[in-house]
Write an enzyme that holds these catalytic residues in place. Sequence first.
Site, PDB file in Angstrom:
ATOM      1  N   PHE A  63       2.432  -5.570 -10.632  1.00 19.10           N
ATOM      2  CA  PHE A  63       2.613  -6.505 -11.741  1.00 19.10           C
ATOM      3  C   PHE A  63       2.843  -7.938 -11.256  1.00 19.10           C
ATOM      4  CE2 PHE A  63       3.915  -3.469 -15.452  1.00 19.10           C
ATOM      5  CZ  PHE A  63       2.624  -2.973 -15.454  1.00 19.10           C
ATOM      6  N   HIS A 178       0.584   3.648   2.376  1.00 19.78           N
ATOM      7  CA  HIS A 178      -0.772   3.096   2.410  1.00 19.78           C
ATOM      8  C   HIS A 178      -1.339   3.433   3.778  1.00 19.78           C
ATOM      9  CE1 HIS A 178      -3.736  -0.245   1.338  1.00 19.78           C
ATOM     10  NE2 HIS A 178      -4.064   0.115   2.570  1.00 19.78           N
ATOM     11  N   HIS A 231      -3.610   6.456  -2.936  1.00 22.40           N
ATOM     12  CA  HIS A 231      -5.030   6.169  -3.157  1.00 22.40           C
ATOM     13  C   HIS A 231      -5.966   6.753  -2.088  1.00 22.40           C
ATOM     14  CE1 HIS A 231      -3.725   3.034  -0.483  1.00 22.40           C
ATOM     15  NE2 HIS A 231      -3.442   2.146  -1.421  1.00 22.40           N
ATOM     16  N   ASP A 304      -3.523   2.119  -9.092  1.00 18.96           N
ATOM     17  CA  ASP A 304      -3.456   0.995  -8.148  1.00 18.96           C
ATOM     18  C   ASP A 304      -3.894  -0.288  -8.855  1.00 18.96           C
ATOM     19  OD1 ASP A 304      -3.073  -0.497  -5.861  1.00 18.96           O
ATOM     20  OD2 ASP A 304      -4.870   0.216  -4.835  1.00 18.96           O
TER      21      ASP A 304
END
EC number: 3.5.2.3
Length: 422
Positions: A63, A178, A231, A304
Amino acid sequence: MLLIKNGRIIDPYSGRDEVADILTDDDKIIKIAENIDAHECCIVIDASGMVVAPGLIDVHVHFRDPGFTYKEDILTGAYAAARGGFTTVVCMANTNPVVDNPETLKYIMNQSKKSPINVLQAASITKGMKGNEIVDMELLKNNGAVGFTDDGYPIMNTAIVLKAMEEARRLNVPVSFHEEDPNLIKSAGVNEGIISEKLGMGGASHLAEDVMVARDCALAVSMGAKVNIQHVSSGNAVEIIRCAKKMGAFVTAEASPHHFSMTEDDVLTYGANAKMNPPLRTEADRMKIIEGLKDDTIEIIATDHAPHSSEEKEKEFSKAPSGITGLETALSVGIKYLVNGGHLSILKLLEKMTINPARLYNLNTGILKENYPADMVIFNPVESWVVNEFYSKSRNSPYYGRELQGKVKFTICRGKIVYEDK
């Protein structure tokens, strides 16, 4: 009070799939039954022909607040989430300043009180997201952090990762990673292969992801911590995660909608709006991700959501930032490519967007049950629509102008209508 009538109630937690009514009072569900009479003070929604499901939960959003609010802020991100059917999101820590201290965390939590939905915050694993020194995880958890991640940056120091897993296990919080080794990336945002060659770029090899996933899965087997692989884009990584689960690792994995609906070929069509880390890969990788979703090697769908300004994305491909928006299209992409594609039932899709992410973060939501939070999404699963506007500040989406299936009609959070399709 809010009364939802005649909807097809689908609750992945209980396996419920039936036409019934739901009555709420304040922020709780107070009754689910076949036919509930409306009180004079009720707001009534006729959900005939629609699905009523738990509010969607996204455990991976950006955000951009504080520090990059020209791209997104907590309120615009929250309204975009509500439009997509999400009632709970978990924000990543790569803000400016980084969420590695109680002061920044408290700022975000205070801003989130103004939000129409539940905005939760993850803190970084390392100070400044530099990968060298672990944060005070207990202090940050006590100040409201729901998990920890250096998303956007891999942690190359294995000893730091091990220490983070130990602390996460002690505190019963997830740590999310990640997984891209920068030493194996010639140029980020595009898969190393035929398309990167056409663009005159080196690309990002699947090996960059595979080796990091293998390391962290091996650590997870021994540590017993709640480890979340973010992801997933590589088919090999799916196989590694599947193997780790068989060995008893407490590993969960996310797939983003773009990774199960698009391939590296789409970079030639959508340019920088199809640039992300990790990148879109081959059709074989895409299908392995779908297989992982089907057999629950991958339990969670997370967007994501990564907004960038038009000016940034309009730069030449090599200079444009990686990342796309995703909150407003995620459910529809899942319906079009997974449900209508014959891979998942609507119940299974919703499981990966509600109760499974809730379990990862120990949340008391993602369930349609009496005395539980009145967080719901009502959507028409067969309605087609063209993506032509966004509530997000940014519009860096490869789905812009494309037709999708499944339209959110209402989003209800804490018993209040926070989005209505008009």
